[in-house]
Write an enzyme that holds these catalytic residues in place. Structure first.
Site, PDB file in Angstrom:
ATOM      1  N   LYS A   1       0.823  -1.206   0.000  1.00  0.00           N
ATOM      2  CA  LYS A   1       0.000   0.000   0.000  1.00  0.00           C
ATOM      3  C   LYS A   1       0.860   1.259   0.000  1.00  0.00           C
ATOM      4  O   LYS A   1       0.551   2.234  -0.705  1.00  0.00           O
ATOM      5  CB  LYS A   1      -0.933  -0.002   1.213  1.00  0.00           C
ATOM      6  CG  LYS A   1      -2.055  -1.024   1.114  1.00  0.00           C
ATOM      7  CD  LYS A   1      -2.913  -1.022   2.361  1.00  0.00           C
ATOM      8  CE  LYS A   1      -4.049  -2.026   2.268  1.00  0.00           C
ATOM      9  NZ  LYS A   1      -4.908  -2.031   3.462  1.00  0.00           N
TER      10      LYS A   1
ATOM     11  N   ALA B   1      -0.642   0.982   5.854  1.00  0.00           N
ATOM     12  CA  ALA B   1      -0.972   0.171   7.028  1.00  0.00           C
ATOM     13  C   ALA B   1      -2.032  -0.856   6.660  1.00  0.00           C
ATOM     14  O   ALA B   1      -2.823  -0.648   5.728  1.00  0.00           O
ATOM     15  CB  ALA B   1      -1.469   1.055   8.173  1.00  0.00           C
ATOM     16  N   ASP B   2      -2.037  -1.945   7.394  1.00  0.00           N
ATOM     17  CA  ASP B   2      -3.076  -2.952   7.201  1.00  0.00           C
ATOM     18  C   ASP B   2      -3.326  -3.663   8.526  1.00  0.00           C
ATOM     19  O   ASP B   2      -2.400  -3.821   9.327  1.00  0.00           O
ATOM     20  CB  ASP B   2      -2.681  -3.965   6.129  1.00  0.00           C
ATOM     21  CG  ASP B   2      -3.877  -4.794   5.683  1.00  0.00           C
ATOM     22  OD1 ASP B   2      -4.750  -4.226   5.000  1.00  0.00           O
ATOM     23  OD2 ASP B   2      -3.956  -5.986   6.029  1.00  0.00           O
ATOM     24  N   THR B   3      -4.565  -4.072   8.738  1.00  0.00           N
ATOM     25  CA  THR B   3      -4.965  -4.739   9.981  1.00  0.00           C
ATOM     26  C   THR B   3      -5.705  -6.024   9.663  1.00  0.00           C
ATOM     27  O   THR B   3      -6.578  -6.041   8.785  1.00  0.00           O
ATOM     28  CB  THR B   3      -5.883  -3.818  10.817  1.00  0.00           C
ATOM     29  OG1 THR B   3      -5.189  -2.593  11.105  1.00  0.00           O
ATOM     30  CG2 THR B   3      -6.288  -4.482  12.128  1.00  0.00           C
TER      31      THR B   3
END
Length: 197
Positions: free
Chosen positions: A54, A72-74
């Protein structure tokens, strides 16, 4: 208008709110990235790869290599399986029954690119749910809050009532671990409220 210190390669309202909370001047940017785990890819590897991808996509879209870009990634992980956003009511109920009365992990990876520098961090937080009743699940589904949330709940919203205990980063569960991000900002001399003149 404040000049952005960085580009946030995400349209997540939660990440925007967390950056605003600590006074980071930024500009959000929507990026399109395939969010599909590779064969044999562990959840921690997957979320870290997505955050990096990203950030790369954001930098490519901006076309300015020296402008910092944050990706960011969750993901929510239970029994080493990633629980994505529920596709429908049945999928949401299946997730909640699995999480009910148990502890799961929320992993948030962050990646900050600036010029040739790349800084990455991974936050892993344990979240324990109370045992959930069918009535609670029905009521929560009716709110609509769960439908665009990894794991089918929002700890910063109505879903907070499901949570008995957390061990780790609250902001990481929300979507951007502040305790990981601030040292990254410091290392690249990027401003937030404490460092703004």
């Amino acid at each position: 208008m404040v000049t952005p210190a960085l580009i946030l390669a995400s349209q997540s309202p939660r990440r925007r709110e967390l950056l605003q909370q600590i006074g980071v001047p930024f500009r959000p940017l929507s990026v399109a990235v395939d969010e599909v785990p590779m064969v044999g890819e562990a959840p921690a590897q997957y979320v870290t790869r997505l955050a990096f991808t990203k950030a790369q996509a954001g930098r490519a879209s901006v076309g300015e290599k020296d402008l910092p870009v944050l990706g960011a990634d969750t993901v929510v992980v239970c029994d080493d399986q990633i629980l994505e956003k529920p596709e429908n009511e049945a999928a949401a109920y299946a997730m909640w029954r699995r999480l009910s009365g148990r502890t799961h992990e929320v992993m948030t990876a962050v990646c900050l690119l600036k010029g040739e520098q790349c800084r990455q961090e991974l936050s892993i937080t344990e979240v324990q749910f109370w045992p959930l009743t069918e009535a609670q699940m029905a009521a929560y589904w009716a709110t609509g809050e769960c439908r665009d949330k990894a794991g089918g709940y929002a700890i910063q919203g109505l879903g907070a009532v499901f949570v008995k205990r957390i061990s780790g980063s609250y902001s990481g569960v929300v979507g951007l671990p502040i305790e990981k991000l601030v040292p990254m900002l410091d290392a690249l001399h990027l401003p937030y409220w404490q460092t703004t003149d």
